[in-house]
Enzyme design. Structure first.
Site, PDB file in Angstrom:
ATOM      1  N   GLY A  14       2.996  12.570  -5.557  1.00  0.00           N
ATOM      2  CA  GLY A  14       4.455  12.575  -5.338  1.00  0.00           C
ATOM      3  C   GLY A  14       5.180  13.007  -6.599  1.00  0.00           C
ATOM      4  N   ARG A  75      -0.960  17.459  -2.571  1.00  0.00           N
ATOM      5  CA  ARG A  75      -2.066  16.515  -2.432  1.00  0.00           C
ATOM      6  C   ARG A  75      -3.253  17.372  -1.994  1.00  0.00           C
ATOM      7  NH1 ARG A  75       0.822  11.571  -3.101  1.00  0.00           N
ATOM      8  NH2 ARG A  75       2.818  11.591  -2.023  1.00  0.00           N
ATOM      9  N   GLY A 105       0.225   9.959 -10.390  1.00  0.00           N
ATOM     10  CA  GLY A 105      -0.062   8.539 -10.242  1.00  0.00           C
ATOM     11  C   GLY A 105      -1.560   8.264 -10.305  1.00  0.00           C
ATOM     12  N   ASP A 106      -1.994   7.156  -9.724  1.00  0.00           N
ATOM     13  CA  ASP A 106      -3.396   6.756  -9.904  1.00  0.00           C
ATOM     14  C   ASP A 106      -4.380   7.763  -9.307  1.00  0.00           C
ATOM     15  OD1 ASP A 106      -2.584   6.033  -7.374  1.00  0.00           O
ATOM     16  OD2 ASP A 106      -3.707   4.168  -7.314  1.00  0.00           O
ATOM     17  N   THR A 128       5.789   8.423 -11.424  1.00  0.00           N
ATOM     18  CA  THR A 128       6.023   8.017 -10.041  1.00  0.00           C
ATOM     19  C   THR A 128       7.244   7.112  -9.998  1.00  0.00           C
ATOM     20  OG1 THR A 128       5.265   6.569  -8.253  1.00  0.00           O
ATOM     21  CG2 THR A 128       4.128   6.319 -10.336  1.00  0.00           C
ATOM     22  N   ILE A 129       8.068   7.330  -9.005  1.00  0.00           N
ATOM     23  CA  ILE A 129       9.266   6.481  -8.894  1.00  0.00           C
ATOM     24  C   ILE A 129       8.892   5.032  -8.608  1.00  0.00           C
ATOM     25  CG2 ILE A 129      10.788   8.353  -8.123  1.00  0.00           C
ATOM     26  CD1 ILE A 129      10.544   7.069  -5.253  1.00  0.00           C
ATOM     27  N   ASP A 130       7.654   4.795  -8.145  1.00  0.00           N
ATOM     28  CA  ASP A 130       7.282   3.450  -7.675  1.00  0.00           C
ATOM     29  C   ASP A 130       7.100   2.419  -8.797  1.00  0.00           C
ATOM     30  OD1 ASP A 130       7.170   4.734  -5.246  1.00  0.00           O
ATOM     31  OD2 ASP A 130       4.987   4.882  -5.205  1.00  0.00           O
ATOM     32  N   ASP A 132       4.384   1.580 -10.194  1.00  0.00           N
ATOM     33  CA  ASP A 132       3.309   0.739  -9.637  1.00  0.00           C
ATOM     34  C   ASP A 132       1.981   0.928 -10.340  1.00  0.00           C
ATOM     35  OD1 ASP A 132       2.773   3.306  -8.802  1.00  0.00           O
ATOM     36  OD2 ASP A 132       2.170   2.734  -6.788  1.00  0.00           O
ATOM     37  N   ARG A 157      27.363  -0.977   0.830  1.00  0.00           N
ATOM     38  CA  ARG A 157      28.001  -2.284   0.682  1.00  0.00           C
ATOM     39  C   ARG A 157      29.497  -2.194   0.938  1.00  0.00           C
ATOM     40  NH1 ARG A 157      26.653  -7.036  -3.545  1.00  0.00           N
ATOM     41  NH2 ARG A 157      28.488  -8.082  -2.783  1.00  0.00           N
ATOM     42  N   ARG A 174       5.842   2.586  -1.726  1.00  0.00           N
ATOM     43  CA  ARG A 174       4.481   2.446  -1.184  1.00  0.00           C
ATOM     44  C   ARG A 174       4.147   0.967  -1.096  1.00  0.00           C
ATOM     45  NH1 ARG A 174       0.632   6.958  -1.182  1.00  0.00           N
ATOM     46  NH2 ARG A 174       1.973   8.052  -2.602  1.00  0.00           N
ATOM     47  N   ALA A 189      22.014  -8.241  -3.357  1.00  0.00           N
ATOM     48  CA  ALA A 189      21.537  -8.415  -1.975  1.00  0.00           C
ATOM     49  C   ALA A 189      21.441  -9.905  -1.626  1.00  0.00           C
ATOM     50  CB  ALA A 189      20.154  -7.772  -1.831  1.00  0.00           C
ATOM     51  N   LYS A 216      31.166 -14.715   3.575  1.00  0.00           N
ATOM     52  CA  LYS A 216      30.744 -13.400   3.072  1.00  0.00           C
ATOM     53  C   LYS A 216      30.901 -12.373   4.181  1.00  0.00           C
ATOM     54  CE  LYS A 216      27.038 -11.862  -0.046  1.00  0.00           C
ATOM     55  NZ  LYS A 216      27.863 -11.510  -1.186  1.00  0.00           N
TER      56      LYS A 216
HETATM   57  P1  ADP Z   1      -0.784   9.988  -6.907  1.00  0.00           P
HETATM   58  O1  ADP Z   1      -1.333  10.723  -8.069  1.00  0.00           O
HETATM   59  O2  ADP Z   1       0.710   9.986  -6.891  1.00  0.00           O
HETATM   60  O3  ADP Z   1      -1.427   8.628  -6.740  1.00  0.00           O
HETATM   61  P2  ADP Z   1      -2.464  10.950  -4.713  1.00  0.00           P
HETATM   62  O4  ADP Z   1      -3.144   9.662  -4.496  1.00  0.00           O
HETATM   63  O5  ADP Z   1      -2.062  11.741  -3.528  1.00  0.00           O
HETATM   64  O6  ADP Z   1      -1.128  10.820  -5.573  1.00  0.00           O
HETATM   65  O7  ADP Z   1      -3.426  11.832  -5.621  1.00  0.00           O
HETATM   66  C1  ADP Z   1      -3.040  13.132  -6.042  1.00  0.00           C
HETATM   67  C2  ADP Z   1      -4.241  14.034  -6.042  1.00  0.00           C
HETATM   68  O8  ADP Z   1      -5.207  13.582  -6.985  1.00  0.00           O
HETATM   69  C3  ADP Z   1      -5.016  14.111  -4.722  1.00  0.00           C
HETATM   70  O9  ADP Z   1      -4.418  14.982  -3.801  1.00  0.00           O
HETATM   71  C4  ADP Z   1      -6.372  14.619  -5.193  1.00  0.00           C
HETATM   72  O10 ADP Z   1      -6.332  16.004  -5.421  1.00  0.00           O
HETATM   73  C5  ADP Z   1      -6.521  13.909  -6.543  1.00  0.00           C
HETATM   74  N1  ADP Z   1      -7.325  12.671  -6.345  1.00  0.00           N
HETATM   75  C6  ADP Z   1      -6.932  11.551  -5.708  1.00  0.00           C
HETATM   76  N2  ADP Z   1      -7.933  10.645  -5.662  1.00  0.00           N
HETATM   77  C7  ADP Z   1      -8.989  11.223  -6.265  1.00  0.00           C
HETATM   78  C8  ADP Z   1     -10.345  10.803  -6.527  1.00  0.00           C
HETATM   79  N3  ADP Z   1     -10.802   9.608  -6.141  1.00  0.00           N
HETATM   80  N4  ADP Z   1     -11.144  11.660  -7.183  1.00  0.00           N
HETATM   81  C9  ADP Z   1     -10.683  12.868  -7.588  1.00  0.00           C
HETATM   82  N5  ADP Z   1      -9.437  13.325  -7.351  1.00  0.00           N
HETATM   83  C10 ADP Z   1      -8.593  12.520  -6.712  1.00  0.00           C
HETATM   84  O1  F6P Z   2       4.628   7.471  -4.617  1.00  0.00           O
HETATM   85  C1  F6P Z   2       5.921   7.961  -4.436  1.00  0.00           C
HETATM   86  C2  F6P Z   2       6.315   7.876  -2.984  1.00  0.00           C
HETATM   87  O2  F6P Z   2       7.622   8.404  -2.870  1.00  0.00           O
HETATM   88  C3  F6P Z   2       6.233   6.492  -2.365  1.00  0.00           C
HETATM   89  O3  F6P Z   2       7.321   5.681  -2.731  1.00  0.00           O
HETATM   90  C4  F6P Z   2       6.168   6.838  -0.908  1.00  0.00           C
HETATM   91  O4  F6P Z   2       5.517   5.830  -0.157  1.00  0.00           O
HETATM   92  C5  F6P Z   2       5.335   8.099  -0.898  1.00  0.00           C
HETATM   93  O5  F6P Z   2       5.443   8.663  -2.195  1.00  0.00           O
HETATM   94  C6  F6P Z   2       5.790   9.117   0.110  1.00  0.00           C
HETATM   95  O6  F6P Z   2       4.897  10.171   0.077  1.00  0.00           O
HETATM   96  P1  F6P Z   2       5.189  11.603   0.742  1.00  0.00           P
HETATM   97  O7  F6P Z   2       6.093  12.336  -0.197  1.00  0.00           O
HETATM   98  O8  F6P Z   2       3.853  12.200   0.865  1.00  0.00           O
HETATM   99  O9  F6P Z   2       5.878  11.333   2.045  1.00  0.00           O
END
Ligand code: ADP
Ligand code: F6P
Length: 358
Positions: A14, A75, A105-106, A128-130, A132, A157, A174, A189, A216
């Protein structure tokens, strides 16, 4: 000092506001160190297909102010396959790319660690905006997204106040409730719902009823998208129906969605991205790779990717048998303490939000 002739930059997963600021900082810092820079378009799929563009100082002009990513994102499941990895390594060899800095991200970091294991030193930058990623207190994009959420919740609001209505607002994140928690607290909120803390639905409905009884008019609830178990299960919308049926309070629903993922990056994102980008290049020159840039106790530092990924798995309750086998007892204790600290912080803020929300 390690020698690099050319490094590649890619953005994956993302997108997040501030990615461009990081691309700019990496490019300018590398050029200043005499290293050539190549942009890899569309994340790991660009690496597989050889979709590259040289970056110079001018190609990153005027991008510190823009959201999205000039390198585009994707992705790419193919990258996880041995064939995909072989093509990616071939691209690096054919284009003399000695190292890669991967923004995402991860999932992106898993890809980066695979590249390192295949002989291309790689470094991750958390975007990542999350917010996380457990190893870092901050991920690039969070502050900008939060400001957009606050603007939108504020606007809702106002109209709720005019019409004596309630609005349940679902925000992205997410499986992580950080955006919802911070936005809920910062916009007053009545109820916040996040996956990290058990949600007492009856109590939440009672709070709205009580808030109305004591005068309220406009009320909002901020719900994390992670309250829904899957794409078909829309918990926030179900809650709206339950709330209306139980209390008779007219309630609207809004899902902010992807709109909060764009926009000009806020100060913190520009600054963090610039620092992390420049530091990532310095790390490579110091011979460090397979690390992810993190903010810890307010300082920018680098953390081993394997450690960061395992810490994240631990926090998210996804550890599998044998995952911790290669970590020392001290490292495992440190991970447990980091997870407990993060969880306690979420719970503390959540409790506080309930004390002051009505
Ligand atoms: P984010 O980086 O935001 O967590 P994704 O989980 O979609 O987003 O991962 C981004 C890209 O990183 C995937 O489309 C893939 O190309 C690569 N990737 C994800 N998981 C793995 C993995 N276990 N091993 C190698 N590459 C990965
Ligand atoms: O990780 C960033 C994020 O915007 C999450 O907050 C959300 O769940 C997800 O990506 C949405 O993914 P996509 O852009 O593939 O719809």
């Amino acid at each position: 000092m390690a020698k690099f002739r050319k490094i590649g930059i890619l953005t994956s997963g993302g997108d997040a506001p501030g990615m461009n600021a990081a691309i700019r900082a990496i490019t300018r810092k590398a050029l200043a160190e005499g290293i050539e820079v190549v942009g890899i378009n569309e994340g790991y799929s660009g690496l597989i297909n050889g979709n590259l563009r040289p970056l110079n100082s001018r190609s990153v002009s005027n991008i510190i102010t823009t959201g999205g990513t000039i390198l585009y994102s994707s992705r790419c499941p193919e990258f996880k396959t041995p064939e995909g990895m072989a093509k990616a390594i071939k691209t690096c060899e054919e284009n003399q790319i000695d190292a890669i800095i991967a923004l995402g991200g991860d999932g992106t970091f898993r890809g980066a660690t695979d590249l390192t294991n295949h002989g291309i030193p790689s470094i991750g930058i958390p975007c990542t905006i999350d917010n996380d990623i457990t190893a870092t207190e901050y991920t690039i994009g969070f502050d900008t997204a939060m400001n957009t959420v606050l603007d939108m919740v504020g606007a809702l609001r106002e109209t709720c106040e005019s019409h004596a209505r309630c609005n349940i607002i679902e925000v992205m994140g997410r499986g992580c409730g950080m955006i919802a928690l911070y936005a809920g607290i910062s916009s007053g909120a009545v109820v916040i719902a996040i996956p990290e803390v058990p949600f007492d639905e009856d109590y939440a409905i009672e709070r709205f009823r009580h808030a109305r009884e004591i005068g309220k008019r406009g009320m909002i609830g901020v719900f994390a998208e992670g309250m829904s178990l899957n794409l078909d299960h829309k918990y926030s919308e179900e809650f709206v129906k339950k709330l209306e049926e139980s209390t008779g309070i007219e309630t609207k629903f809004a899902r902010l969605g992807h709109i909060v993922r764009g926009g000009s990056p806020a100060l913190r994102d520009r600054l963090t991205a610039t620092q992390m980008g420049a530091n990532a290049v310095s790390c490579l020159l110091e011979g460090k790779s397979n690390v992810v840039m993190c903010v810890q106790q307010g300082r920018i530092t680098s953390v081993d990717i394997n450690y960061a990924l395992m810490l994240d798995k631990m926090y998210k309750g996804k550890l599998q048998d044998g995952d911790l086998d290669n970590f020392s007892p001290d490292a495992i204790a440190e991970m447990k303490s980091a997870c407990a600290y993060r969880q306690a912080k979420m719970e503390r803020l959540y409790r506080m939000s309930f004390e002051i929300g009505v």
